[in-house]
Design a protein around this motif. Structure first.
Motif, PDB file in Angstrom:
ATOM      1  N   MET A  45       0.846  -1.194   0.000  1.00 50.42           N
ATOM      2  CA  MET A  45       0.000   0.000   0.000  1.00 50.42           C
ATOM      3  C   MET A  45       0.881   1.244   0.000  1.00 50.42           C
ATOM      4  SD  MET A  45      -3.303  -0.786   2.378  1.00 50.42           S
ATOM      5  CE  MET A  45      -4.050   0.726   1.772  1.00 50.42           C
ATOM      6  N   TYR A  46       0.529   2.171  -0.888  1.00 47.86           N
ATOM      7  CA  TYR A  46       1.162   3.501  -0.876  1.00 47.86           C
ATOM      8  C   TYR A  46      -0.006   4.472  -0.864  1.00 47.86           C
ATOM      9  CZ  TYR A  46       4.520   7.188  -1.691  1.00 47.86           C
ATOM     10  OH  TYR A  46       5.311   8.304  -1.546  1.00 47.86           O
ATOM     11  N   SER A  47      -0.374   4.910   0.320  1.00 48.49           N
ATOM     12  CA  SER A  47      -1.665   5.550   0.498  1.00 48.49           C
ATOM     13  C   SER A  47      -1.511   6.816   1.327  1.00 48.49           C
ATOM     14  CB  SER A  47      -2.605   4.548   1.184  1.00 48.49           C
ATOM     15  OG  SER A  47      -3.955   4.911   1.023  1.00 48.49           O
ATOM     16  N   GLU A  48      -2.605   7.542   1.490  1.00 52.45           N
ATOM     17  CA  GLU A  48      -2.513   8.713   2.362  1.00 52.45           C
ATOM     18  C   GLU A  48      -2.907   8.374   3.799  1.00 52.45           C
ATOM     19  OE1 GLU A  48      -4.920  11.555   0.236  1.00 52.45           O
ATOM     20  OE2 GLU A  48      -6.777  10.678   0.940  1.00 52.45           O
ATOM     21  N   VAL A  49      -3.847   7.467   3.966  1.00 50.64           N
ATOM     22  CA  VAL A  49      -4.196   6.997   5.314  1.00 50.64           C
ATOM     23  C   VAL A  49      -4.284   5.472   5.318  1.00 50.64           C
ATOM     24  CG1 VAL A  49      -5.560   9.004   5.995  1.00 50.64           C
ATOM     25  CG2 VAL A  49      -6.692   7.084   4.883  1.00 50.64           C
ATOM     26  N   LEU A  50      -4.000   4.914   6.468  1.00 51.60           N
ATOM     27  CA  LEU A  50      -4.245   3.489   6.679  1.00 51.60           C
ATOM     28  C   LEU A  50      -5.395   3.384   7.671  1.00 51.60           C
ATOM     29  CD1 LEU A  50      -0.564   2.200   7.051  1.00 51.60           C
ATOM     30  CD2 LEU A  50      -1.936   2.405   4.956  1.00 51.60           C
ATOM     31  N   GLN A  51      -6.465   2.722   7.241  1.00 47.56           N
ATOM     32  CA  GLN A  51      -7.606   2.467   8.120  1.00 47.56           C
ATOM     33  C   GLN A  51      -7.545   1.008   8.580  1.00 47.56           C
ATOM     34  OE1 GLN A  51     -11.271   5.122   6.995  1.00 47.56           O
ATOM     35  NE2 GLN A  51     -10.705   4.047   5.157  1.00 47.56           N
ATOM     36  N   ASP A  52      -8.569   0.594   9.299  1.00 50.52           N
ATOM     37  CA  ASP A  52      -8.596  -0.779   9.824  1.00 50.52           C
ATOM     38  C   ASP A  52      -8.292  -1.812   8.734  1.00 50.52           C
ATOM     39  OD1 ASP A  52      -9.405   0.500  12.090  1.00 50.52           O
ATOM     40  OD2 ASP A  52     -11.343  -0.527  12.295  1.00 50.52           O
ATOM     41  N   GLY A  53      -8.866  -1.591   7.558  1.00 45.78           N
ATOM     42  CA  GLY A  53      -8.717  -2.564   6.474  1.00 45.78           C
ATOM     43  C   GLY A  53      -7.257  -2.825   6.124  1.00 45.78           C
ATOM     44  N   ALA A  54      -6.430  -1.804   6.229  1.00 46.92           N
ATOM     45  CA  ALA A  54      -5.010  -1.987   5.906  1.00 46.92           C
ATOM     46  C   ALA A  54      -4.334  -2.881   6.936  1.00 46.92           C
ATOM     47  CB  ALA A  54      -4.317  -0.627   5.850  1.00 46.92           C
ATOM     48  N   ASP A 114       2.293  -6.897   2.287  1.00 47.66           N
ATOM     49  CA  ASP A 114       3.627  -7.010   2.881  1.00 47.66           C
ATOM     50  C   ASP A 114       4.044  -5.723   3.571  1.00 47.66           C
ATOM     51  OD1 ASP A 114       3.927  -9.512   1.916  1.00 47.66           O
ATOM     52  OD2 ASP A 114       5.262  -8.958   0.249  1.00 47.66           O
ATOM     53  N   PHE A 115       3.621  -4.605   2.972  1.00 50.62           N
ATOM     54  CA  PHE A 115       4.128  -3.321   3.441  1.00 50.62           C
ATOM     55  C   PHE A 115       3.093  -2.252   3.146  1.00 50.62           C
ATOM     56  CE2 PHE A 115       6.327   0.665   3.255  1.00 50.62           C
ATOM     57  CZ  PHE A 115       7.202   0.588   4.327  1.00 50.62           C
ATOM     58  N   ALA A 116       2.942  -1.327   4.096  1.00 49.23           N
ATOM     59  CA  ALA A 116       1.961  -0.253   3.902  1.00 49.23           C
ATOM     60  C   ALA A 116       2.554   1.055   4.403  1.00 49.23           C
ATOM     61  CB  ALA A 116       0.672  -0.578   4.665  1.00 49.23           C
ATOM     62  N   CYS A 117       2.535   2.076   3.552  1.00 48.52           N
ATOM     63  CA  CYS A 117       2.933   3.392   4.030  1.00 48.52           C
ATOM     64  C   CYS A 117       1.837   4.397   3.702  1.00 48.52           C
ATOM     65  CB  CYS A 117       4.279   3.825   3.456  1.00 48.52           C
ATOM     66  SG  CYS A 117       4.287   4.110   1.693  1.00 48.52           S
ATOM     67  N   ALA A 118       1.827   5.486   4.443  1.00 47.44           N
ATOM     68  CA  ALA A 118       0.802   6.512   4.300  1.00 47.44           C
ATOM     69  C   ALA A 118       1.284   7.727   5.078  1.00 47.44           C
ATOM     70  CB  ALA A 118      -0.531   6.005   4.845  1.00 47.44           C
ATOM     71  N   SER A 119       0.398   8.700   5.225  1.00 47.41           N
ATOM     72  CA  SER A 119       0.755   9.850   6.045  1.00 47.41           C
ATOM     73  C   SER A 119       0.108   9.786   7.423  1.00 47.41           C
ATOM     74  CB  SER A 119       0.366  11.159   5.344  1.00 47.41           C
ATOM     75  OG  SER A 119       1.012  12.249   5.957  1.00 47.41           O
ATOM     76  N   ALA A 120      -0.834   8.860   7.598  1.00 41.21           N
ATOM     77  CA  ALA A 120      -1.537   8.769   8.879  1.00 41.21           C
ATOM     78  C   ALA A 120      -2.119   7.370   9.056  1.00 41.21           C
ATOM     79  CB  ALA A 120      -2.675   9.799   8.936  1.00 41.21           C
ATOM     80  N   ILE A 121      -2.276   6.990  10.311  1.00 44.66           N
ATOM     81  CA  ILE A 121      -2.950   5.725  10.652  1.00 44.66           C
ATOM     82  C   ILE A 121      -4.151   6.089  11.492  1.00 44.66           C
ATOM     83  CG2 ILE A 121      -2.686   3.454  11.702  1.00 44.66           C
ATOM     84  CD1 ILE A 121       0.312   3.741  11.463  1.00 44.66           C
ATOM     85  N   MET A 122      -5.348   5.942  10.930  1.00 50.33           N
ATOM     86  CA  MET A 122      -6.563   6.296  11.679  1.00 50.33           C
ATOM     87  C   MET A 122      -7.401   5.046  11.861  1.00 50.33           C
ATOM     88  SD  MET A 122      -8.261   8.774   8.743  1.00 50.33           S
ATOM     89  CE  MET A 122      -9.980   8.628   9.203  1.00 50.33           C
ATOM     90  N   LEU A 123      -7.501   4.616  13.116  1.00 48.05           N
ATOM     91  CA  LEU A 123      -8.076   3.304  13.397  1.00 48.05           C
ATOM     92  C   LEU A 123      -9.238   3.410  14.368  1.00 48.05           C
ATOM     93  CD1 LEU A 123      -4.681   1.422  13.955  1.00 48.05           C
ATOM     94  CD2 LEU A 123      -6.040   1.507  11.845  1.00 48.05           C
ATOM     95  N   SER A 124     -10.067   2.373  14.330  1.00 50.05           N
ATOM     96  CA  SER A 124     -11.113   2.228  15.348  1.00 50.05           C
ATOM     97  C   SER A 124     -10.438   1.884  16.669  1.00 50.05           C
ATOM     98  CB  SER A 124     -12.065   1.105  14.939  1.00 50.05           C
ATOM     99  OG  SER A 124     -11.361  -0.123  14.936  1.00 50.05           O
ATOM    100  N   SER A 125     -11.197   1.970  17.756  1.00 48.89           N
ATOM    101  CA  SER A 125     -10.624   1.648  19.076  1.00 48.89           C
ATOM    102  C   SER A 125     -10.011   0.259  19.084  1.00 48.89           C
ATOM    103  CB  SER A 125     -11.707   1.705  20.149  1.00 48.89           C
ATOM    104  OG  SER A 125     -12.179   3.002  20.279  1.00 48.89           O
ATOM    105  N   GLU A 126     -10.738  -0.705  18.549  1.00 45.21           N
ATOM    106  CA  GLU A 126     -10.264  -2.086  18.546  1.00 45.21           C
ATOM    107  C   GLU A 126      -8.917  -2.200  17.831  1.00 45.21           C
ATOM    108  OE1 GLU A 126     -12.862  -4.678  16.350  1.00 45.21           O
ATOM    109  OE2 GLU A 126     -11.293  -6.217  16.226  1.00 45.21           O
ATOM    110  N   TYR A 127      -8.835  -1.556  16.664  1.00 49.20           N
ATOM    111  CA  TYR A 127      -7.601  -1.658  15.884  1.00 49.20           C
ATOM    112  C   TYR A 127      -6.484  -0.804  16.460  1.00 49.20           C
ATOM    113  CZ  TYR A 127      -9.226  -4.795  12.267  1.00 49.20           C
ATOM    114  OH  TYR A 127      -9.647  -5.911  11.595  1.00 49.20           O
TER     115      TYR A 127
END
Lengths: 510, 510
Positions: free
Chosen positions: A284-293, A303-316
């Motif tokens: 992943m080459y993305s702007e945000v990583l959500q739960d799905g990532a 294998d690898f994920a980059c972005a500018s932010a990681i925005m997750l649910s409480s669980e994640y």
């Protein structure tokens, strides 16, 4: 404990309350705050600012990475403290002020904010407020996003650092901070694969510029994504089948191309749908990583994920923090100027998946304006990705408001993405592959594969009548926006209730 | 003489007539031809193809660099030989067929054609036809454009070379051919200044692929640009003053930033206007060089100019050929994938000047569709430049059709460039600097500085009524395109003749 977080002794003298730090921000100033998608936003100074704004005249120009949590945009907007806002927002109160014309919103391509700041016409950044895991004499280690924090730190006259003790120190090493030099000394961005490290694990900052340090202890607002439903599952299925088809046709390798997925429930559901798709070795080459990532990383598909932010649910969020040692070599956070940079997106050949509010029969996409006028959130990074991607996909449910709105219309009421930048449109009904097609051909694909059956006949009727008048992109110009006008008047686009008969063809003036 | 032109003896055996060479092109094939703005297009094979198409079923998919001369697009269209066409055209006959739906026109960003060909979904290039100064065992030396010729040569199954004896051998050395590698081996494009040589002075080509050589003797069709008039002189003046203002403000250096100027008379007049502006040391990084660019080189204002094509009037063609020894170190021709590449445009910080057909009060621009439906030429490179430029300028006269059309309208009838990609709009009345402004603020600037006084009140009235309904981008959605509809019906947008009173404000549905 504070020694680990504030590593330069002299900086510990600058610890103060949020109120004291907020007093550095004066009426009329431009303030750059960390935060991208409510990840890594400031937790204390905005609240103190809002508190003050309720008592005295205080209005600021607020710049961030992208949207920030309620406790920044919401609280400041409620206090009437936001005069100008860029480059993105998603807050209910602020949105109302924007649409009322009370707050001026400058809706920018996310990659361009840093350029525009360096170019100088947005004026100086008076104060930057940046959440950090730690600060040292070399700079600051950000938390769950990088966003525009590095350019704010570089350009601001004064910097306030919020050290958030609830953000684990183990986040250190997750960031890769590279900023292009000013022109004419600009060099190529050396990034040639998604997983490459090209910068520093911290934001460089002269400690002299740090005017205040505020210690906080608070998590990011949990990201609210709706769980996959029947429609989004269908959308994900169509897209997976299409990818598989492209692999069989030899146009994609088995691990596809690096993926970007926009913010929101549908894009998240698309990623969720890839878990069982059989693809592996994805990046992943993305702007945000959500739960799905995170789900895809855990499932071994990515294998690898980059972005500018990681925005997750409480669980994640919990899962992510507990597994940081595992994730640190497989996740990277970059400045949004790099995560969204046209140069890198084009070079890597990204598959971009973004959400449309509506699309038209020719494949133009509206991502931002409800009814053509009212701002939802902003264009965000969708323009950075859609124009430069190897494959630009837009997803939407075919209907909204219980069927009273068709997401496929004769002409979108606002254009964010022109036909040239839209390769594929997917709804729960199917997928339209628009690559290499002329507008008249695109219309057939979109109506057949994407529109809801409730509206297909009306769309076909429109195309048939418009085509008699000719044109590369046939329209009945006096009716092109009639569906929107009728929804506005009668709360429905349904053909039986609201659509006028298309007028008789009129001879084209010579 | 032919030894100088056809440097590999065995290739001289492949000389044949245009008719013989054209017989390699079969019905249904995809043909890639050289030519960009009628510069360096093929002179003989298209005529022979058209001749055959008049006698037997022959329809092709025609790909070029950009527009080509009448003797390619016009003659082939008249013979009914063009089934599909990309990425740009400007021919009268072909345009009619496109707007009638008889020829399918795929209107692409000029930088993207090469990518899309490599990506494979446009299908194979069966035959390439490329005009050249000379051919050797290493490859072919193009003439007045590079366009997409290098990617056609790389991908085509067979190549026909037209050796044009009227194109001076001294053109050799003018070209710089660099093509990005296929992904995932793609490296950064190493270009960091406009004058840098990064490739080869010829298009590499395995001689085995050369199936035919046709010898011609014919100049490019002269470029027709209208001379500067009072309006275009005013436009040029406003822009020069703005540049001077930006220099004084410290945002631009004395030699500005590399300039791009779109095709056409207004852009050419803008360049002409820079001759006496006092700027020097300018550089051009553009897609085409018209007379104005040569004028600036001769006047010493421009040090260096590169593009993908040189399209000149007869007078300037002569001047250019006679001065080739002088120009060769100061002019360079690149593949359009490089001249228009987002990566390079963003890195160098181009000032892009392109022509609008119309703009709206919020700064959206229509460059292509007359009345929202009928194709004029195509988007060309304007999207490549406008989105990635340091400064994206659009120029247009405020009126067309003797005042019956306002080029500033409530809502453009077709969007090619979204507000985010439009920094400055200039008409003969003035210049609107839209940087850092929200849509409501943009409207004030555009109406005040750019609209003709004949239409200003009607535009202000529209904004006032629309603003009562609210929105980031206020519109009366049922009237947003009324000006276009009325022009269509009554041949005028004039308020006294055609504009309905804006309806009373209606309460917004909750």
């Amino acid at each position: 404990m504070l020694e680990e977080r504030i590593r330069l002794a002299q900086l510990r003298d600058r610890i103060m309350t949020a109120e004291e730090a907020a007093s550095l921000v004066l009426d009329g100033m431009t303030v750059g705050m960390s935060g991208f998608g409510a990840a890594g936003d400031c937790k204390a100074v905005p609240l103190a600012l809002a508190e003050r704004a309720r008592k005295q005249s205080l209005q600021i120009t607020l710049m961030t990475g992208a949207s920030v949590g309620y406790e920044v945009d919401g609280v400041l907007a409620e206090a009437g403290a936001i005069r100008r806002r860029m480059p993105f927002q998603s807050d209910r109160t602020l949105r109302k002020q924007i649409n009322a014309g009370d707050a001026m919103f400058i809706d920018l391509h996310l990659s361009e904010m840093a350029e525009q700041l360096r170019d100088g016409y947005l004026g100086p950044v008076d104060v930057a407020v940046i959440e950090a895991v730690a600060v040292s004499e070399a700079g600051i280690v950000p938390t769950m996003s990088v966003g525009n924090s590095a350019v704010f730190a570089a350009l601001a006259k004064k910097v306030i650092v919020e050290i958030n003790l609830d953000m684990p120190l183990e986040l250190e090493g997750l960031h890769d901070v590279y900023l292009p030099l000013s022109r004419p000394n600009r060099e190529p961005i050396p990034l040639t694969n998604a997983a490459q490290r090209i910068g520093l694990p911290y934001i460089p900052l002269d400690p002299q510029k740090i005017a205040a340090i505020v210690v906080t202890r608070k998590g990011d607002s949990p990201n609210k994504v709706l769980p996959p439903d029947a429609d989004t599952t269908q959308i994900a299925g169509h897209l997976s089948s299409f990818f598989a088809h492209e692999v069989r046709a030899g146009r994609l390798g088995a691990s596809l191309q690096p993926l970007q997925a926009g913010v929101g429930s549908i894009a998240n559901a698309v990623l969720h749908g890839l878990v069982d798709s059989g693809f592996s070795g994805l990046r992943m080459y993305s702007e945000v990583l959500q739960d799905g990532a995170i789900e895809l990383l855990d499932a071994g598909c990515v294998d690898f994920a980059c972005a500018s932010a990681i925005m997750l649910s409480s669980e994640y969020q919990t899962r992510f923090f507990e597994g940081l040692d595992r994730y640190r070599s497989r996740v990277m956070l970059r400045p949004q100027e790099i995560s969204n940079h046209p140069e890198v997106i084009r070079r890597l050949g990204i598959i971009a998946v973004n959400t449309a509010l509506e699309c038209d029969i020719y494949g133009n996409v509206n991502s931002t304006h409800v009814g053509g006028t009212h701002m939802m959130n902003g264009i965000g990074g969708s323009g950075d990705f859609a124009r430069n991607a190897y494959l630009s996909v837009f997803v939407t449910k075919s209907l909204a408001k219980d069927g009273d709105i068709s997401s496929v219309v004769p002409m979108v009421s606002h254009v964010d993405h022109i036909g040239q930048d839209v390769d594929v449109i997917v709804t729960e009904h199917g997928l339209a592959d628009l690559r290499g097609l002329a507008p008249r051909e695109r219309a057939q694909q979109i109506i057949t594969h994407c529109a809801d059956p409730l509206y297909r006949d009306a769309l076909r009727d429109y195309v048939a009548k418009a085509s008699k008048r000719g044109g590369q992109t046939p329209h009945l110009i006096e009716e092109a926006l009639a569906w929107h006008a009728h929804y506005r008047e009668r709360h429905s686009m349904r053909p039986d209730q609201t659509l006028p008969q298309a007028s008789q063809p009129v001879a084209e003036p010579a």
